[in-house]
Design a protein around this motif. Structure first.
Motif, PDB file in Angstrom:
ATOM      1  N   GLU A   1      42.815  56.197  32.919  1.00 53.19           N
ATOM      2  CA  GLU A   1      42.830  54.398  31.683  1.00 53.19           C
ATOM      3  C   GLU A   1      42.393  53.605  31.807  1.00 53.19           C
ATOM      4  OE1 GLU A   1      45.085  55.374  29.984  1.00 53.19           O
ATOM      5  OE2 GLU A   1      46.306  56.162  31.191  1.00 53.19           O
ATOM      6  N   PRO A   2      40.676  53.211  30.413  1.00 52.89           N
ATOM      7  CA  PRO A   2      39.756  52.612  29.649  1.00 52.89           C
ATOM      8  C   PRO A   2      39.819  51.387  30.427  1.00 52.89           C
ATOM      9  CG  PRO A   2      40.645  54.579  28.336  1.00 52.89           C
ATOM     10  CD  PRO A   2      41.433  53.970  29.866  1.00 52.89           C
ATOM     11  N   GLU A   3      41.377  50.308  30.574  1.00 47.19           N
ATOM     12  CA  GLU A   3      41.763  49.354  31.278  1.00 47.19           C
ATOM     13  C   GLU A   3      40.745  49.137  32.717  1.00 47.19           C
ATOM     14  OE1 GLU A   3      43.599  51.382  29.039  1.00 47.19           O
ATOM     15  OE2 GLU A   3      42.934  50.456  27.039  1.00 47.19           O
ATOM     16  N   ALA A   4      41.763  50.061  33.088  1.00 44.85           N
ATOM     17  CA  ALA A   4      41.381  50.138  35.142  1.00 44.85           C
ATOM     18  C   ALA A   4      40.304  50.550  35.210  1.00 44.85           C
ATOM     19  CB  ALA A   4      43.154  50.732  35.463  1.00 44.85           C
ATOM     20  N   PHE A   5      39.596  51.311  34.803  1.00 44.55           N
ATOM     21  CA  PHE A   5      38.500  51.682  35.064  1.00 44.55           C
ATOM     22  C   PHE A   5      37.547  50.819  34.767  1.00 44.55           C
ATOM     23  CE2 PHE A   5      33.979  53.668  34.745  1.00 44.55           C
ATOM     24  CZ  PHE A   5      34.458  55.006  34.577  1.00 44.55           C
ATOM     25  N   VAL A   6      37.731  49.683  33.578  1.00 42.03           N
ATOM     26  CA  VAL A   6      36.577  49.429  33.211  1.00 42.03           C
ATOM     27  C   VAL A   6      37.194  47.568  34.408  1.00 42.03           C
ATOM     28  CG1 VAL A   6      36.069  47.246  31.721  1.00 42.03           C
ATOM     29  CG2 VAL A   6      36.629  49.030  30.813  1.00 42.03           C
ATOM     30  N   ALA A   7      37.843  47.560  34.394  1.00 40.83           N
ATOM     31  CA  ALA A   7      38.500  46.485  35.921  1.00 40.83           C
ATOM     32  C   ALA A   7      37.374  46.810  36.936  1.00 40.83           C
ATOM     33  CB  ALA A   7      39.722  45.912  35.908  1.00 40.83           C
ATOM     34  N   ALA A   8      37.674  47.459  37.521  1.00 37.76           N
ATOM     35  CA  ALA A   8      37.150  48.159  38.520  1.00 37.76           C
ATOM     36  C   ALA A   8      35.692  48.078  38.797  1.00 37.76           C
ATOM     37  CB  ALA A   8      37.413  49.769  38.857  1.00 37.76           C
ATOM     38  N   ALA A   9      35.160  48.253  37.207  1.00 37.84           N
ATOM     39  CA  ALA A   9      33.418  48.934  37.247  1.00 37.84           C
ATOM     40  C   ALA A   9      32.958  46.970  37.017  1.00 37.84           C
ATOM     41  CB  ALA A   9      33.276  49.363  35.575  1.00 37.84           C
ATOM     42  N   VAL A  10      34.123  46.112  37.103  1.00 35.96           N
ATOM     43  CA  VAL A  10      33.583  45.147  36.508  1.00 35.96           C
ATOM     44  C   VAL A  10      33.216  43.993  37.593  1.00 35.96           C
ATOM     45  CG1 VAL A  10      34.062  42.809  35.214  1.00 35.96           C
ATOM     46  CG2 VAL A  10      33.899  44.625  33.953  1.00 35.96           C
ATOM     47  N   GLN A  11      34.459  44.390  38.359  1.00 34.75           N
ATOM     48  CA  GLN A  11      34.811  43.903  39.646  1.00 34.75           C
ATOM     49  C   GLN A  11      34.159  44.339  40.764  1.00 34.75           C
ATOM     50  OE1 GLN A  11      37.502  45.023  42.289  1.00 34.75           O
ATOM     51  NE2 GLN A  11      38.209  43.290  43.687  1.00 34.75           N
ATOM     52  N   LEU A  12      33.392  45.765  40.648  1.00 35.22           N
ATOM     53  CA  LEU A  12      32.656  45.671  41.560  1.00 35.22           C
ATOM     54  C   LEU A  12      31.005  45.254  41.192  1.00 35.22           C
ATOM     55  CD1 LEU A  12      33.260  49.900  42.375  1.00 35.22           C
ATOM     56  CD2 LEU A  12      33.137  47.798  44.202  1.00 35.22           C
ATOM     57  N   TYR A  13      30.956  44.965  40.376  1.00 36.70           N
ATOM     58  CA  TYR A  13      29.592  44.593  39.843  1.00 36.70           C
ATOM     59  C   TYR A  13      29.056  43.267  39.898  1.00 36.70           C
ATOM     60  CZ  TYR A  13      25.546  44.445  36.767  1.00 36.70           C
ATOM     61  OH  TYR A  13      23.717  43.971  36.009  1.00 36.70           O
ATOM     62  N   ARG A  14      30.002  42.408  39.770  1.00 36.00           N
ATOM     63  CA  ARG A  14      29.803  40.571  39.896  1.00 36.00           C
ATOM     64  C   ARG A  14      30.290  40.123  41.499  1.00 36.00           C
ATOM     65  NH1 ARG A  14      34.604  38.587  35.744  1.00 36.00           N
ATOM     66  NH2 ARG A  14      32.929  38.780  34.140  1.00 36.00           N
ATOM     67  N   ASP A  15      31.139  41.659  42.280  1.00 35.45           N
ATOM     68  CA  ASP A  15      31.577  41.037  43.921  1.00 35.45           C
ATOM     69  C   ASP A  15      30.759  42.012  44.925  1.00 35.45           C
ATOM     70  OD1 ASP A  15      32.490  40.468  46.436  1.00 35.45           O
ATOM     71  OD2 ASP A  15      34.304  40.723  45.409  1.00 35.45           O
ATOM     72  N   ALA A  16      29.682  40.940  46.086  1.00 34.85           N
ATOM     73  CA  ALA A  16      28.613  42.022  46.513  1.00 34.85           C
ATOM     74  C   ALA A  16      29.980  42.632  47.655  1.00 34.85           C
ATOM     75  CB  ALA A  16      27.685  40.936  47.025  1.00 34.85           C
ATOM     76  N   SER A  17      30.180  41.283  48.025  1.00 29.18           N
ATOM     77  CA  SER A  17      30.784  42.274  49.553  1.00 29.18           C
ATOM     78  C   SER A  17      32.143  43.051  48.883  1.00 29.18           C
ATOM     79  CB  SER A  17      31.728  40.545  50.060  1.00 29.18           C
ATOM     80  OG  SER A  17      32.971  40.243  48.802  1.00 29.18           O
ATOM     81  N   ALA A  18      32.771  43.092  47.856  1.00 30.62           N
ATOM     82  CA  ALA A  18      33.468  44.431  47.406  1.00 30.62           C
ATOM     83  C   ALA A  18      32.073  45.317  47.278  1.00 30.62           C
ATOM     84  CB  ALA A  18      34.235  44.072  46.359  1.00 30.62           C
ATOM     85  N   TRP A  19      31.356  45.605  46.772  1.00 35.27           N
ATOM     86  CA  TRP A  19      30.109  46.414  46.783  1.00 35.27           C
ATOM     87  C   TRP A  19      30.258  46.666  47.868  1.00 35.27           C
ATOM     88  CZ3 TRP A  19      25.526  46.820  48.222  1.00 35.27           C
ATOM     89  CH2 TRP A  19      24.832  48.504  46.719  1.00 35.27           C
ATOM     90  N   GLN A  20      29.646  46.287  48.522  1.00 34.86           N
ATOM     91  CA  GLN A  20      29.339  46.419  50.630  1.00 34.86           C
ATOM     92  C   GLN A  20      29.844  47.577  50.648  1.00 34.86           C
ATOM     93  OE1 GLN A  20      28.154  42.444  51.543  1.00 34.86           O
ATOM     94  NE2 GLN A  20      25.865  42.406  50.452  1.00 34.86           N
ATOM     95  N   ALA A  21      31.339  47.180  50.998  1.00 31.49           N
ATOM     96  CA  ALA A  21      32.635  47.619  51.377  1.00 31.49           C
ATOM     97  C   ALA A  21      32.681  48.783  50.435  1.00 31.49           C
ATOM     98  CB  ALA A  21      33.645  46.817  50.884  1.00 31.49           C
ATOM     99  N   ARG A  22      32.749  49.212  49.371  1.00 32.42           N
ATOM    100  CA  ARG A  22      32.434  50.597  48.893  1.00 32.42           C
ATOM    101  C   ARG A  22      31.546  51.455  49.234  1.00 32.42           C
ATOM    102  NH1 ARG A  22      35.066  52.352  44.193  1.00 32.42           N
ATOM    103  NH2 ARG A  22      36.642  51.052  44.438  1.00 32.42           N
ATOM    104  N   GLN A  23      30.641  50.539  49.257  1.00 38.81           N
ATOM    105  CA  GLN A  23      29.189  51.754  49.705  1.00 38.81           C
ATOM    106  C   GLN A  23      29.116  52.452  50.861  1.00 38.81           C
ATOM    107  OE1 GLN A  23      25.445  50.149  50.981  1.00 38.81           O
ATOM    108  NE2 GLN A  23      24.470  50.538  49.123  1.00 38.81           N
ATOM    109  N   ALA A  24      29.865  51.037  51.785  1.00 39.15           N
ATOM    110  CA  ALA A  24      29.809  52.057  52.900  1.00 39.15           C
ATOM    111  C   ALA A  24      30.865  53.058  53.244  1.00 39.15           C
ATOM    112  CB  ALA A  24      30.120  50.807  53.748  1.00 39.15           C
TER     113      ALA A  24
END
Length: 398
Positions: free
Chosen positions: A311-334
């Motif tokens: 769903e677009p809303e969940a897709f958007v929420a995930a994109a915004v969180q990863l873009y803003r949150d460095a620790s979440a971004w690094q965990a996902r990358q790993a």
């Protein structure tokens, strides 16, 4: 071993995942010392890979041309790999007649009948109908072949469940990813990227859907962020997609997808239909760019339930969180890179291809005897396709 690959098109690994797939096959076979030939009836594009640099002998062939018969008989390949079912339809009966000892291998690239069923279901807001006209051709091609290489284990399950394809007719061989380089950091990156060949309809649909339903919501939450859309053969859609005032920029072809993607913080893969493994997701793995994806984009990769959003809303929420949150971004990358190395390492998969083909060669006669449906389809295909081809050939000579 002497191997002939008959291509639907000349491979463009910088343009399409299918081109990358062909290069994976070439690399895996050459590492074991196989002699390779690549033949194709299509015109060679400006971005086609120079196969001579890879020590692959190239040949131009023609459809409905008896000259292919004497040529392939002289070449006498031990293995013939058909790139997608259309080439098996065109040339499989000729190979079977004039090189009966050659192992005939189909590489589906992705399961076309599944992709087209999903496309029609999306268009008409219905349920995918797998038993379609394309399936009649594609499944027949699988049965006529000695072995079919599958890029997605999900698609193997579909073939076994929906079409009762015997397990020994299929071999799982996904993307073979080389060792991953050290990626750029969160701080060194900015903006979003969307990438994919626009010759492939699912990518155009994804770009349009993103521009209409996803990007406006991301832009509202991140007013300074931009989305840069890259795609080979997409210039005709530039006027439709390029909207700089909305932060949506069409950038055209990316000559080096990995180098380009490594500059961005988030990779978007909003595919609503498709099949196979998605090259754009693997670009994210290799460049260390976390990917926000739909279930279609995630299919065949592994246990990604928490990473995909329909769903677009969940897709958007995930994109915004990863873009803003460095620790979440690094965990996902790993996590993404660990998954890629565990499931798609070239060190594991490259040797598996030759091993699989050698086993099929050793059991070739028993495989053919057990595959009665394949024998039956070969019998009738030779007559229908051969006679049509001979008629076209004779007509062209008038």
């Amino acid at each position: 071993m002497n191997c002939l690959i008959i291509g639907k098109v000349w491979p463009e690994p910088s343009s399409t995942a299918a081109g990358r797939r062909t290069c994976d096959i070439i690399t895996a076979l050459q590492l074991e010392g196989w002699q390779l030939h690549f033949a194709c009836s299509a015109q060679q594009g400006a971005h086609a890979l120079d196969l001579a640099l890879l020590n692959v002998q190239t040949h131009r062939i023609a459809v409905n041309d008896a000259g292919f018969d004497s040529w392939v008989q002289t070449l006498a390949p031990d293995v013939v790999i058909f790139d997608r079912f259309m080439t098996e339809e065109q040339f499989g009966w000729r190979v079977a007649q004039h090189c009966p000892q050659a192992l005939r291998v189909l590489d589906t690239s992705d399961l076309h009948c599944l992709r087209l069923a999903r496309q029609e279901a999306l268009k008409h807001a219905g349920v995918p109908q797998l038993h379609n006209e394309t399936a009649l051709r594609e499944i027949a091609s699988i049965y006529r072949s000695d072995l079919t290489l599958m890029i997605s284990d999900f698609e193997m399950q579909v073939l076994q469940r929906e079409f009762s394809i015997a397990e020994d007719l299929l071999a799982y061989w996904p993307f073979a990813v080389p060792p991953l380089a050290e990626p750029a950091s969160f701080e060194a990156r900015q903006h979003f990227i969307l990438i994919g060949s626009f010759l492939h309809p699912p990518n155009l649909d994804a770009a349009r859907w993103c521009k209409q339903s996803i990007w406006p919501q991301i832009r509202a939450a991140l007013p300074q962020a931009e989305l840069h859309c890259y795609g080979s053969y997409g210039d005709r859609y530039a006027g439709e997609l390029h909207a700089p005032k909305q932060g949506f920029h069409f950038r055209g072809r990316a000559e080096d997808a990995l180098q380009t993607m490594a500059q961005y913080r988030i990779n978007l893969a909003p595919l609503r239909y498709g099949a196979g493994l998605k090259g754009k997701v693997f670009d994210g793995f290799q460049s260390g760019t976390p990917t926000v994806m739909t279930p279609i984009a995630a299919e065949g990769i592994g246990p990604l339930a928490d990473w995909s959003h329909a769903e677009p809303e969940a897709f958007v929420a995930a994109a915004v969180q990863l873009y803003r949150d460095a620790s979440a971004w690094q965990a996902r990358q790993a996590a993404e890179r660990a998954l890629c190395e565990a499931r798609f390492s070239a060190a594991h998969w490259q040797p598996q291809l030759v091993k699989t083909l050698r086993q099929a060669i050793e059991s070739r006669e028993s495989r053919r005897q057990q595959n009665f449906i394949g024998q039956m389809l070969q019998h009738h295909h030779h007559r229908s396709t051969e006679f049509m081809s001979r008629w076209i050939e004779a007509k062209n000579q008038r």
